[in-house]
Design an enzyme around this catalytic site. Structure first.
Site, PDB file in Angstrom:
ATOM      1  N   HIS A 264     -20.976  30.123  83.965  1.00 45.17           N
ATOM      2  CA  HIS A 264     -21.541  31.203  83.148  1.00 45.17           C
ATOM      3  C   HIS A 264     -22.614  30.647  82.205  1.00 45.17           C
ATOM      4  CE1 HIS A 264     -21.229  35.068  80.809  1.00 45.17           C
ATOM      5  NE2 HIS A 264     -21.677  34.270  79.852  1.00 45.17           N
ATOM      6  N   GLU A 265     -22.269  29.600  81.479  1.00 42.74           N
ATOM      7  CA  GLU A 265     -23.242  29.030  80.538  1.00 42.74           C
ATOM      8  C   GLU A 265     -24.395  28.355  81.270  1.00 42.74           C
ATOM      9  OE1 GLU A 265     -23.037  30.065  77.630  1.00 42.74           O
ATOM     10  OE2 GLU A 265     -20.971  30.789  77.751  1.00 42.74           O
ATOM     11  N   HIS A 268     -27.063  30.929  81.769  1.00 43.06           N
ATOM     12  CA  HIS A 268     -27.914  31.042  80.584  1.00 43.06           C
ATOM     13  C   HIS A 268     -28.900  29.864  80.509  1.00 43.06           C
ATOM     14  CE1 HIS A 268     -26.005  34.422  78.637  1.00 43.06           C
ATOM     15  NE2 HIS A 268     -24.816  33.848  78.606  1.00 43.06           N
ATOM     16  N   GLU A 294     -27.567  37.876  79.794  1.00 45.27           N
ATOM     17  CA  GLU A 294     -26.225  37.979  80.357  1.00 45.27           C
ATOM     18  C   GLU A 294     -26.260  38.258  81.859  1.00 45.27           C
ATOM     19  OE1 GLU A 294     -23.606  37.018  79.023  1.00 45.27           O
ATOM     20  OE2 GLU A 294     -24.302  36.826  76.968  1.00 45.27           O
TER      21      GLU A 294
END
EC number: 3.4.17.19
Length: 500
Positions: A264-265, A268, A294
């Site tokens: 997830h990170e 980003h 997101e």
């Protein structure tokens, strides 16, 4: 160039680059507080961050910057220059309405609140955080009142994180998800098929998990020369295209938590690393707002890391660290990564269906707080009631309930809906990718992760803030934001998994 002329734009650029550098310095101090700062450093760090926030505010409100913006109004700018002026104009016009003293007080309170929240969570004691939460809510109400005293303060705060997708459209998306997902979740509950988390459960040494995800990040395409990985109480990402850092966490009993948090990170960070170098310091060198940010993390987390080809490629890396995975197949890992578990009360560990009900709970509570319809001390009871209403489960403790997220300690009221907006946009980007390149699972199996990163770089990352949110989505996919792609994607996926 006519109108303001090239000298006006260059003067404007110089001022904005200084403003951005101050902002990025503040972000790195915030990163340090969450990762490396000694426990006793909060008092000084709060003052440092407050000072930088005040300086950033002063630079943004500067009269000469305002005059340059006026001079550039109607100038013959190229599209990138015009976008930079548009974005700074919006920020300037909002900031001049807010006293610098309020900005500094809020930044200091946010820094102080992080340690209060962290301790309250560790002690499972919401009462230790309640007064701090009330203070932060009041500060943000005051901020919203300066910006638009006659408008709903929650709408005003939501626009801090998503200025170009109207509030009513956000509510429509949440309403669509709230209507579409419970019947699918109920059908999964009633299904004769039971997926097991066994393949991803056991004992996984955190140091070995870190070694595994470091190899995984390299395979995904993370640029280590412009980033680093550390552990933190709550996963997060900070930085610029030249220094995009990841903070993650590991659960010794659940390998999936560390994988999905890190991926997830990474989503980003990859977005940030792929922003145009030549526009560093300007809005077109910054990520579009949080819904798009997101969308990138949710794309990699849900459409890539929860896919069968991901585990076919990644399982050998995991086996290098964990002998217990020797007899586990990629298909078992894939199914374990997609267990739908309405009884899970932790948002960041939630499956991609029930996740949005976690968001609805937070959205409804923070909106009530900001509107003055709910007092801070009432949050635990309301939180638990809403979990029972939407997910059929009550958190056993406040640490796994209303204290689980860091966001409110950072006064980011209005942020949570962007997670669902991002998930919807991610599915829409996937549909466009598949129309351009091919079915995602087949591409991942045949070519790995590079085609995905390349497509996202070309259609999303490289534009920075050149386009408004809906314009960026329409440019990339051919249509404005819609929840249709998300709903159809998850219905097809989970109908297959659970034989519905």
């Amino acid at each position: 160039m006519t109108g303001g002329g090239p000298d006006a734009y260059e003067a404007f650029r110089t001022r904005v680059e200084r403003l951005t550098n101050v902002s990025h310095a503040s972000r790195l101090l915030d990163w340090d507080q969450q990762v490396m700062m000694p426990d006793g450093g909060t008092t000084a760090r709060s003052s440092q961050l407050a000072a930088l926030s005040g300086l950033e505010h002063d630079l943004l409100c500067d009269r000469e910057l305002g005059q340059l913006l006026d001079d550039l109004e109607g100038a013959d700018l190229d599209p990138v220059e015009a976008a930079n002026v548009r974005e700074i104009r919006r920020r300037h016009d909002r900031s001049v309405k807010v006293p610098a003293s309020l900005v500094e007080r809020t930044r200091q309170a946010r820094s102080d609140a992080f340690d209060v929240w962290n301790a309250a969570k560790a002690d499972d004691d919401f009462s230790a955080f309640a007064d701090t939460l009330a203070e932060l809510v009041e500060l943000r109400r005051e901020y919203a009142d300066h910006l638009a005293p006659d408008r709903d303060p929650y709408r005003v705060l939501y626009e801090e994180f998503e200025p170009y997708l109207p509030y009513d459209r956000m509510v429509d998306v949440l309403d669509t998800l709230r209507a579409a997902l419970p019947p699918l979740i109920d059908a999964i509950r009633d299904s004769d098929v039971t997926l097991s988390k066994r393949a991803l459960s056991g004992t996984f040494d955190p140091s070995r998990q870190e070694a595994f995800v470091r190899e995984l990040l390299t395979d995904l395409g993370y640029d280590w020369e412009r980033g680093r990985l550390d552990t933190a109480a709550h996963p997060f990402q900070r930085g610029s295209q030249f220094d995009a850092r990841i903070g993650t966490r590991f659960d010794e009993s659940d390998l999936l938590d560390g994988v999905t948090s890190t991926v997830h990170e990474f989503g980003h960070a990859l977005y940030v690393q792929n922003l145009p170098d030549e526009q560093y310091g300007m809005p077109t060198g910054e990520a579009r707002d949080m819904s798009i940010h997101e969308s990138q993390s949710r794309f990699w987390e849900n459409h890539v890391a929860r896919s069968r080809p991901f585990w076919e490629r990644t399982l050998p890396l995991a086996r290098e660290q964990f002998d217990s995975l020797a007899g586990v197949s990629a298909d078992e890992m894939y199914r374990a990564a997609n267990v739908v578990d309405p009884e899970n009360v932790i948002r960041v560990e939630a499956d991609e269906l029930t996740y949005h009900l976690h968001i609805v709970v937070r959205f409804e509570i923070e909106r009530a707080l900001v509107r003055g319809e709910l007092e801070a001390e009432e949050v635990p009871a309301v939180w638990n009631d809403k979990y029972e209403e939407y997910l059929g489960v009550r958190p056993k403790t406040d640490a796994e309930g209303c204290l689980q997220d860091v966001h409110w300690s950072n006064a980011t009221f209005g942020y949570f809906p962007t997670y669902s907006l991002g998930s919807v946009a991610a599915a829409q980007f996937r549909s466009a990718f598949e129309a351009d390149v091919g079915a995602l699972p087949e591409v991942l199996s045949a070519e790995g992760f590079d085609p995905v990163a390349d497509w996202l770089r070309e259609h999303v990352h490289r534009h920075g803030k050149r386009y408004r949110t809906d314009d960026l989505i329409k440019t990339a996919t051919g249509e404005p934001l819609t929840a249709d792609h998300y709903v159809s994607t998850v219905e097809a996926k989970y109908t297959d998994l659970y034989d519905l």
